[in-house]
Design an enzyme around this catalytic site. Structure first.
Site, PDB file in Angstrom:
ATOM      1  N   CYS A 115     -30.757 -21.073  51.051  1.00 17.40           N
ATOM      2  CA  CYS A 115     -31.641 -20.200  51.131  1.00 17.40           C
ATOM      3  C   CYS A 115     -33.144 -20.701  51.045  1.00 17.40           C
ATOM      4  CB  CYS A 115     -31.570 -18.931  50.281  1.00 17.40           C
ATOM      5  SG  CYS A 115     -29.789 -18.296  50.550  1.00 17.40           S
ATOM      6  N   HIS A 255     -37.304 -14.252  49.775  1.00 16.38           N
ATOM      7  CA  HIS A 255     -35.951 -14.389  50.338  1.00 16.38           C
ATOM      8  C   HIS A 255     -35.280 -13.238  49.970  1.00 16.38           C
ATOM      9  CE1 HIS A 255     -31.741 -15.416  51.335  1.00 16.38           C
ATOM     10  NE2 HIS A 255     -31.740 -15.557  50.055  1.00 16.38           N
ATOM     11  N   ASN A 285     -28.318 -10.771  53.552  1.00 20.80           N
ATOM     12  CA  ASN A 285     -28.786 -12.085  52.982  1.00 20.80           C
ATOM     13  C   ASN A 285     -28.462 -12.976  54.193  1.00 20.80           C
ATOM     14  OD1 ASN A 285     -29.447 -14.538  52.205  1.00 20.80           O
ATOM     15  ND2 ASN A 285     -28.357 -13.960  50.281  1.00 20.80           N
TER      16      ASN A 285
HETATM   17  N1  ACO Z   1     -17.428  -3.862  46.135  1.00 16.88           N
HETATM   18  C1  ACO Z   1     -16.927  -3.399  44.732  1.00 16.88           C
HETATM   19  N2  ACO Z   1     -16.863  -4.029  43.831  1.00 16.88           N
HETATM   20  C2  ACO Z   1     -17.303  -5.274  43.920  1.00 16.88           C
HETATM   21  C3  ACO Z   1     -17.732  -5.930  45.041  1.00 16.88           C
HETATM   22  C4  ACO Z   1     -17.881  -5.253  46.049  1.00 16.88           C
HETATM   23  N3  ACO Z   1     -18.194  -5.725  47.330  1.00 16.88           N
HETATM   24  N4  ACO Z   1     -18.047  -7.236  44.512  1.00 16.88           N
HETATM   25  C5  ACO Z   1     -17.800  -7.329  43.320  1.00 16.88           C
HETATM   26  N5  ACO Z   1     -17.391  -6.090  42.839  1.00 16.88           N
HETATM   27  C6  ACO Z   1     -16.974  -5.942  41.596  1.00 16.88           C
HETATM   28  C7  ACO Z   1     -16.468  -7.194  40.625  1.00 16.88           C
HETATM   29  O1  ACO Z   1     -15.315  -7.406  40.868  1.00 16.88           O
HETATM   30  C8  ACO Z   1     -16.781  -6.693  39.292  1.00 16.88           C
HETATM   31  O2  ACO Z   1     -15.889  -6.159  38.904  1.00 16.88           O
HETATM   32  P1  ACO Z   1     -14.985  -6.193  37.422  1.00 16.88           P
HETATM   33  O3  ACO Z   1     -16.164  -6.060  36.324  1.00 16.88           O
HETATM   34  O4  ACO Z   1     -13.764  -5.427  37.438  1.00 16.88           O
HETATM   35  O5  ACO Z   1     -14.748  -7.863  37.321  1.00 16.88           O
HETATM   36  C9  ACO Z   1     -17.949  -5.681  39.442  1.00 16.88           C
HETATM   37  O6  ACO Z   1     -18.068  -5.340  40.643  1.00 16.88           O
HETATM   38  C10 ACO Z   1     -19.186  -6.440  38.816  1.00 16.88           C
HETATM   39  O7  ACO Z   1     -19.518  -7.626  39.670  1.00 16.88           O
HETATM   40  P2  ACO Z   1     -20.975  -8.561  39.197  1.00 16.88           P
HETATM   41  O8  ACO Z   1     -20.937  -9.637  39.830  1.00 16.88           O
HETATM   42  O9  ACO Z   1     -21.121  -8.406  37.839  1.00 16.88           O
HETATM   43  O10 ACO Z   1     -22.102  -7.654  39.875  1.00 16.88           O
HETATM   44  P3  ACO Z   1     -23.498  -7.693  39.873  1.00 16.88           P
HETATM   45  O11 ACO Z   1     -24.181  -6.562  39.429  1.00 16.88           O
HETATM   46  O12 ACO Z   1     -24.015  -9.085  39.429  1.00 16.88           O
HETATM   47  O13 ACO Z   1     -23.875  -7.867  41.767  1.00 16.88           O
HETATM   48  C11 ACO Z   1     -24.223  -9.710  43.111  1.00 16.88           C
HETATM   49  C12 ACO Z   1     -23.279  -8.947  42.236  1.00 16.88           C
HETATM   50  C13 ACO Z   1     -24.896  -8.610  44.097  1.00 16.88           C
HETATM   51  C14 ACO Z   1     -23.398 -10.749  44.117  1.00 16.88           C
HETATM   52  C15 ACO Z   1     -25.161 -10.152  42.470  1.00 16.88           C
HETATM   53  O14 ACO Z   1     -24.695 -10.858  41.502  1.00 16.88           O
HETATM   54  C16 ACO Z   1     -26.335 -11.059  43.378  1.00 16.88           C
HETATM   55  O15 ACO Z   1     -26.988 -10.675  44.136  1.00 16.88           O
HETATM   56  N6  ACO Z   1     -26.135 -12.373  43.040  1.00 16.88           N
HETATM   57  C17 ACO Z   1     -27.443 -13.299  43.543  1.00 16.88           C
HETATM   58  C18 ACO Z   1     -27.047 -13.594  45.100  1.00 16.88           C
HETATM   59  C19 ACO Z   1     -28.034 -14.659  45.290  1.00 16.88           C
HETATM   60  O16 ACO Z   1     -29.274 -14.622  44.932  1.00 16.88           O
HETATM   61  N7  ACO Z   1     -27.703 -15.621  46.083  1.00 16.88           N
HETATM   62  C20 ACO Z   1     -28.624 -16.914  46.351  1.00 16.88           C
HETATM   63  C21 ACO Z   1     -28.812 -16.972  47.957  1.00 16.88           C
HETATM   64  S1  ACO Z   1     -27.281 -16.929  48.681  1.00 16.88           S
HETATM   65  C22 ACO Z   1     -27.272 -18.586  49.421  1.00 16.88           C
HETATM   66  O17 ACO Z   1     -28.082 -19.631  49.148  1.00 16.88           O
HETATM   67  C23 ACO Z   1     -26.486 -19.092  50.598  1.00 16.88           C
END
Ligand code: ACO
Length: 361
Positions: A115, A255, A285
């Site tokens: 990214c 980003h 994203n």
């Molecule tokens: N729908 C429903 N539930 C979901 C989903 C979904 N799509 N995805 C995950 N969950 C569940 C998980 O399984 C978890 O359940 P559990 O507690 O029973 O295990 C729960 O939701 C919480 O998951 P978390 O990972 O704690 O959720 P979080 O609030 O952290 O959000 C997210 C997840 C959106 C991915 C966030 O962590 C994020 O945005 N991270 C950064 C992403 C990023 O910046 N990437 C960098 C750039 S990408 C690149 O370089 C290519």
């Protein structure tokens, strides 16, 4: 020989027409519009149609940017594509764009910093223009991430989208242009966000395909924690390097990974959200494409105007992160054509003189 500053003289973006909403994804994985919206801010994203891929989207964005810059493809010196979803491992996607544009005199290569690729590509193009090794560069961020998504993995498949954005960067004495660009990396965290197989370390086999190792895998929570601090630190560093205060920034273009990350970065910097571009709700994203799409859209809608000072900030796989400060120009250089004609005429005269010059005794 250095040739002045590097300024943006054209911009453009392309988003595929196929809209995939959160409700569409509800039919494919165990997720909900409510979860995706509240955790990420995403409502919909675009997916490339059959026959579209990273280079075709990059080319469309680049064509718009070149038209705006009134620069002919045959006068382009350099094409850089930032992407982590290239058409091929090689040749570089930039070479495919070079061919499609008919940019017959241009050098072309890809930059891969996930990214952070677009900010990295801006840093490279700016450096080459300042060093005098290119008069101009088409800098593109383009991704076709839908082809790398596992539609059984709800942790990732709801997050990403496809698209491309481009800017034309040119040498000019007329404006301040790019004022700073800082880049960082921490390769020890690479496996928190990666595509495991398909390269030389884990070559493609029947097993890697069966085990879904060619798809994006991410430990989102870990990425989230580091993204906020790293983006805020990089922004401060880029501002310090440019000698610019945060109060002098008209627009921040971060980003678009997650609206909560964007909010948290703005809070950490004490920067008002009204001056932050957020379009993740419509595109998801799009990795390397997210900043140039947001820049081009902001310029098209009048949110970004000539003379505005912009702060770009990114974080991505690698891990990589970086930021850049620039004064936005966004219009063609008025006297470029005339200058080119004069330069060519001077070269022709030099060549003729070389031919008639007698060897020294
Ligand atoms: N729908 C429903 N539930 C979901 C989903 C979904 N799509 N995805 C995950 N969950 C569940 C998980 O399984 C978890 O359940 P559990 O507690 O029973 O295990 C729960 O939701 C919480 O998951 P978390 O990972 O704690 O959720 P979080 O609030 O952290 O959000 C997210 C997840 C959106 C991915 C966030 O962590 C994020 O945005 N991270 C950064 C992403 C990023 O910046 N990437 C960098 C750039 S990408 C690149 O370089 C290519």
């Amino acid at each position: 020989m250095p040739r002045g500053n590097a300024v943006v003289t054209g911009y453009g973006f392309y988003a595929p027409s196929r809209v995939v909403t959160n409700h569409d994804l509800e039919k494919m994985v165990d997720t909900s519009d409510e979860w995706i919206t509240s955790r990420t801010g995403i409502k919909e994203r675009r997916f490339a149609a059959q026959g579209e891929n990273t280079s075709t989207m990059a080319t469309r964005a680049a064509k718009i940017a070149l038209e705006r810059a009134r620069l002919r493809p045959q006068d382009v010196d350099l094409i850089i594509v930032g992407t982590c979803s290239p058409d091929y491992l090689f040749p570089a996607t930039a070479c495919l764009v070079q061919d499609a544009l008919g940019a017959e005199h241009a050098g072309a290569f890809d930059v891969e910093a996930a990214c952070t690729s677009f900010v990295s590509a801006i840093a490279v193009a700016n450096g080459m223009i300042l060093a005098g090794s290119a008069r101009n560069a088409v800098v593109i961020g383009a991704e076709c991430l839908s082809r790398l998504l596992d539609f059984k993995d709800r942790n990732t498949c709801v997050l990403f989208g496809d698209g491309a954005g481009a800017v034309v960067l040119e040498a000019s004495n007329a404006s301040v242009g790019v004022e700073s660009a800082v880049l960082h990396a921490d390769g020890s965290k690479g496996e928190l966000l990666y595509v495991k197989a398909g390269g030389s370390r884990v070559p493609a086999t029947n097993e890697t395909v069966a085990q879904g190792q060619h798809f994006i895998r991410m430990q989102g929570g870990e990425v989230f924690k580091l993204a906020v601090k790293s983006m805020a630190d990089a922004a401060e560093e880029a501002l310090a390097e440019a000698g610019v205060g945060l109060d002098e920034i008209d627009l921040m273009v971060p980003h678009q990974a997650n609206v909560r990350i964007i909010d948290a970065v703005a809070k950490r910097l004490h920067f008002p959200m009204e001056k932050v571009i957020v379009n993740i709700q419509r595109y998801g994203n799009t990795s390397a494409a997210s900043i140039p799409i947001a820049l081009a859209e902001a310029a098209e809608t009048g949110k970004l105007k000539k003379g505005d000072r912009v702060l770009l900030v990114a974080f991505g796989g690698g891990f990589t992160w970086g930021a850049a400060v620039m004064e936005w120009w966004g219009v063609p250089i008025p006297d470029r054509r005339e200058k080119t004609i004069v330069e060519r005429a001077a070269r022709t005269v030099d060549d003729l003189l070389d031919r008639v010059r007698l060897p020294s005794p």
